[in-house]
Design an enzyme around this catalytic site. Structure first.
Site, PDB file in Angstrom:
ATOM      1  N   CYS A   1       0.815  -1.225   0.000  1.00 52.15           N
ATOM      2  CA  CYS A   1       0.000   0.000   0.000  1.00 52.15           C
ATOM      3  C   CYS A   1       0.844   1.269   0.000  1.00 52.15           C
ATOM      4  O   CYS A   1       0.316   2.358  -0.203  1.00 52.15           O
ATOM      5  CB  CYS A   1      -0.968  -0.008   1.177  1.00 52.15           C
ATOM      6  SG  CYS A   1      -2.154  -1.351   1.017  1.00 52.15           S
TER       7      CYS A   1
ATOM      8  N   HIS B   1      -9.264   3.689  -1.088  1.00 53.86           N
ATOM      9  CA  HIS B   1      -7.866   3.268  -1.008  1.00 53.86           C
ATOM     10  C   HIS B   1      -7.508   2.338  -2.169  1.00 53.86           C
ATOM     11  O   HIS B   1      -7.491   1.124  -2.015  1.00 53.86           O
ATOM     12  CB  HIS B   1      -7.651   2.582   0.361  1.00 53.86           C
ATOM     13  CG  HIS B   1      -6.321   1.937   0.524  1.00 53.86           C
ATOM     14  ND1 HIS B   1      -5.153   2.451  -0.004  1.00 53.86           N
ATOM     15  CD2 HIS B   1      -5.944   0.804   1.178  1.00 53.86           C
ATOM     16  CE1 HIS B   1      -4.147   1.660   0.311  1.00 53.86           C
ATOM     17  NE2 HIS B   1      -4.595   0.653   1.009  1.00 53.86           N
TER      18      HIS B   1
ATOM     19  N   CYS C   1       0.717   2.552   6.139  1.00 53.23           N
ATOM     20  CA  CYS C   1       1.019   1.174   6.553  1.00 53.23           C
ATOM     21  C   CYS C   1       0.824   0.267   5.343  1.00 53.23           C
ATOM     22  O   CYS C   1       0.091   0.618   4.419  1.00 53.23           O
ATOM     23  CB  CYS C   1       0.089   0.740   7.682  1.00 53.23           C
ATOM     24  SG  CYS C   1      -1.650   0.777   7.198  1.00 53.23           S
TER      25      CYS C   1
HETATM   26  C1  LIG Z   1     -14.801  -4.351   4.873  1.00 48.90           C
HETATM   27  C2  LIG Z   1     -15.222  -4.901   3.510  1.00 48.90           C
HETATM   28  C3  LIG Z   1     -15.148  -6.431   3.509  1.00 48.90           C
HETATM   29  C4  LIG Z   1     -16.645  -4.437   3.267  1.00 48.90           C
HETATM   30  O1  LIG Z   1     -17.011  -4.794   1.977  1.00 48.90           O
HETATM   31  P1  LIG Z   1     -18.535  -4.699   1.481  1.00 48.90           P
HETATM   32  O2  LIG Z   1     -19.374  -5.604   2.299  1.00 48.90           O
HETATM   33  O3  LIG Z   1     -18.516  -4.839   0.011  1.00 48.90           O
HETATM   34  O4  LIG Z   1     -18.860  -3.195   1.874  1.00 48.90           O
HETATM   35  P2  LIG Z   1     -20.144  -2.342   1.545  1.00 48.90           P
HETATM   36  O5  LIG Z   1     -19.706  -1.044   1.010  1.00 48.90           O
HETATM   37  O6  LIG Z   1     -21.112  -3.141   0.735  1.00 48.90           O
HETATM   38  O7  LIG Z   1     -20.724  -2.080   2.977  1.00 48.90           O
HETATM   39  C5  LIG Z   1     -21.445  -3.065   3.678  1.00 48.90           C
HETATM   40  C6  LIG Z   1     -22.669  -2.414   4.292  1.00 48.90           C
HETATM   41  O8  LIG Z   1     -22.211  -1.420   5.209  1.00 48.90           O
HETATM   42  C7  LIG Z   1     -22.835  -0.174   4.904  1.00 48.90           C
HETATM   43  N1  LIG Z   1     -21.884   0.891   5.222  1.00 48.90           N
HETATM   44  C8  LIG Z   1     -20.557   0.920   4.920  1.00 48.90           C
HETATM   45  N2  LIG Z   1     -20.022   2.051   5.379  1.00 48.90           N
HETATM   46  C9  LIG Z   1     -21.005   2.752   5.986  1.00 48.90           C
HETATM   47  C10 LIG Z   1     -21.045   3.998   6.645  1.00 48.90           C
HETATM   48  N3  LIG Z   1     -19.963   4.781   6.790  1.00 48.90           N
HETATM   49  N4  LIG Z   1     -22.239   4.417   7.134  1.00 48.90           N
HETATM   50  C11 LIG Z   1     -23.333   3.665   7.020  1.00 48.90           C
HETATM   51  N5  LIG Z   1     -23.337   2.448   6.391  1.00 48.90           N
HETATM   52  C12 LIG Z   1     -22.188   2.014   5.887  1.00 48.90           C
HETATM   53  C13 LIG Z   1     -23.123  -0.266   3.424  1.00 48.90           C
HETATM   54  O9  LIG Z   1     -24.156   0.607   3.039  1.00 48.90           O
HETATM   55  C14 LIG Z   1     -23.527  -1.696   3.265  1.00 48.90           C
HETATM   56  O10 LIG Z   1     -24.870  -1.812   3.670  1.00 48.90           O
HETATM   57  P3  LIG Z   1     -25.885  -2.800   2.898  1.00 48.90           P
HETATM   58  O11 LIG Z   1     -25.322  -4.162   3.098  1.00 48.90           O
HETATM   59  O12 LIG Z   1     -27.177  -2.552   3.594  1.00 48.90           O
HETATM   60  O13 LIG Z   1     -25.835  -2.365   1.465  1.00 48.90           O
HETATM   61  C15 LIG Z   1     -14.297  -4.370   2.378  1.00 48.90           C
HETATM   62  O14 LIG Z   1     -14.472  -2.989   2.212  1.00 48.90           O
HETATM   63  C16 LIG Z   1     -12.846  -4.655   2.690  1.00 48.90           C
HETATM   64  O15 LIG Z   1     -12.373  -5.778   2.504  1.00 48.90           O
HETATM   65  N6  LIG Z   1     -12.101  -3.639   3.149  1.00 48.90           N
HETATM   66  C17 LIG Z   1     -10.734  -3.799   3.551  1.00 48.90           C
HETATM   67  C18 LIG Z   1      -9.832  -3.599   2.415  1.00 48.90           C
HETATM   68  C19 LIG Z   1      -8.427  -3.913   2.804  1.00 48.90           C
HETATM   69  O16 LIG Z   1      -8.111  -4.945   3.359  1.00 48.90           O
HETATM   70  N7  LIG Z   1      -7.538  -3.015   2.504  1.00 48.90           N
HETATM   71  C20 LIG Z   1      -6.166  -3.204   2.785  1.00 48.90           C
HETATM   72  C21 LIG Z   1      -5.777  -2.214   3.762  1.00 48.90           C
HETATM   73  S1  LIG Z   1      -4.142  -2.573   4.329  1.00 48.90           S
END
Ligand SMILES: CC(C)(COP(=O)(O)OP(=O)(O)OC[C@H]1O[C@@H](n2cnc3c(N)ncnc32)[C@H](O)[C@@H]1OP(=O)(O)O)[C@@H](O)C(=O)NCCC(=O)NCCS
Length: 432
Positions: free
Chosen positions: A95, A389, A419
């Protein structure tokens, strides 16, 4: 204590530019990382009116490269109005890849090997290579080597239904098997980071990013993307910022990585994102000679690493003191901080470490903590939780956001930290 170049000048950040960041598999679902990178770099060159022929080097970051175009940077040179004679290479520091690209261009300038360079990165999580299993690959190789139809059919006859299951790259740590989210969950538990604290970080990320969008601060770093074949509607804004989010909505989300006892949710994690970003760097002397007013100068940078078997995303808490020390400044001297938000739990854990006497003593051999992180200086335009990101691009996004904000406030010193997978951490100090 500035970092001088071989010819006595510094590395100047002239400008940065990025595509809007978008949730994976939405507006950019038909584009590749190369397409996105070309848009960001083309726009950077046009906005700054830099002569393409002045560019000595292009370095880009990408974390999950395309099998067909693994040297993204070179495809950017060949696909924009740049002379094909510009050397270009692609780096992977997970990243922190775009930070690494910036550091490599800065090094080339410091060595006197370049005067002008473009650094950045891109990622398309809509376009990750989907692989066959090892067995299926062997069968396909055998079939391609077959000398007769019979041999080919015999090879394909070995295919079992399970061999057809595709394998997408996991966002997981190869050495431990834990996903980034599970690692964040581990950090939240071991450092006792509460769900409320994580949700508060996420809430502020969205609030500040929404305000920065409305007030044009994020818009200033964004270019429009026209997506073929229809070229409309044009993509002009980040599509992940939730201006309607609330602490109540965040609190209602279920934990994702430990469904029973966890605190890391879709709301307090950075989302899977597509996008690209790029920065134009010059030696100070060249910038002055061409009449550019730099946004900021590179003062120092540092990388560090922790054991992924411990707390995976703590690299910044080691890289930050190293970069500060190299710059000859302390955390108190810093006017603005851009800390990449992989997860709110990682941000809170790194801040906790920087402010902790135990961390200072045990990890850094100091008698005092690294310093207090003044929250009013932190991610003032929101962070990766809200903005998104795209792994390979984020380093150029945070550097651009910081340099622009330093100019707006005429801030003297700014700090970037990121990170990364593998337990890596990157930090850079900018000055004006
Ligand atoms: C966490 C993760 C699994 C979520 O993926 P996802 O399920 O596709 O995420 P979504 O955007 O569909 O959000 C899931 C739900 O949360 C809700 N939501 C997410 N953020 C929200 C917020 N800030 N406020 C309100 N609701 C929120 C969405 O509306 C969705 O609701 P729904 O199921 O009713 O539609 C994914 O984003 C992920 O893997 N992130 C990490 C990435 C990573 O590892 N990066 C490396 C960094 S080192």
């Amino acid at each position: 204590m500035s970092t001088p170049t071989a010819n006595g000048t510094r590395v100047a950040i002239i400008a940065g530019c990025r595509t809007p960041f978008a949730k994976a598999s939405t507006v950019y679902r038909d584009l590749t990382a190369v397409d996105l990178a070309r848009v960001a770099v083309r726009e950077l060159v046009e906005r700054t009116e830099v002569e393409p022929a002045w560019i000595d080097t292009v370095v880009m970051g990408q974390v999950i490269p395309s099998v067909n175009a693994p040297n993204l940077a070179r495809e950017v040179v060949l696909g924009t109005a740049m002379p094909p004679g510009i050397p270009a290479h692609t780096v992977n520091r997970a990243c922190a890849s775009a930070n690494q690209a910036i550091a490599e261009v800065a090094e080339a300038i410091l060595l006197g090997h370049a005067q002008v360079g473009v650094a950045g990165g891109a990622e398309s999580l809509s376009d990750v290579p989907v692989l066959h299993s090892k067995r299926m690959t062997q069968i396909l190789m055998e079939a391609s080597r077959a000398r007769s139809l019979g041999d080919r059919l015999r090879a394909f006859a070995k295919v079992r239904p399970r061999d057809l299951a595709p394998q997408a790259p996991a966002i997981a740590e190869p050495s431990t098997g834990l996903t980034m989210g599970q690692s964040a969950e581990k950090m939240a538990k071991e450092n006792r980071i509460t769900r409320e604290e994580q949700d508060q970080i996420a809430y502020l990320s969205h609030r500040k990013a929404a305000a920065a969008t409305d007030e044009g601060r994020l818009a200033a770093e964004i270019c429009t993307v026209m997506v073929p074949p229809r070229y409309e509607p044009a993509v002009t804004q980040d599509n992940l910022i939730r201006r309607d989010t609330s602490l109540e909505a965040l609190a209602a989300l279920p934990p994702v990585f430990d469904k029973k006892y966890g605190t890391v949710t879709a709301g307090n994690s950075s989302p899977l994102t597509d996008g690209a970003a790029a920065v134009l760097l010059m030696s100070e002397a060249r910038a002055r000679a061409e009449g550019y007013e730099p946004l900021a100068f590179v003062k120092s940078w540092a990388v560090a690493a922790v054991d992924p078997g411990g707390q995976l995303l703590m690299g910044p808490a080691l890289a930050i003191p190293k970069a500060l020390q190299r710059a000859g400044v302390t955390l108190d001297d810093i006017d603005l901080i851009e800390m990449h938000e992989a997860f709110a739990a990682q941000v809170a854990s790194n801040i906790q470490a920087l402010e902790s006497e135990t961390w200072g003593r045990d990890k850094l051999g100091r008698s005092k903590p690294v310093g207090k992180v003044d929250r009013s200086k932190l991610n003032v335009n929101g962070g990766s939780i809200a903005i998104g990101h795209p792994f390979g691009a984020t380093g150029a996004r945070v550097t651009t956001t910081l340099a622009n904000e330093m100019k707006r406030r005429d801030a003297r010193l700014g700090l970037v930290s990121v990170c990364a997978q593998g337990g890596l951490g990157f930090a850079m100090v900018l000055e004006r």
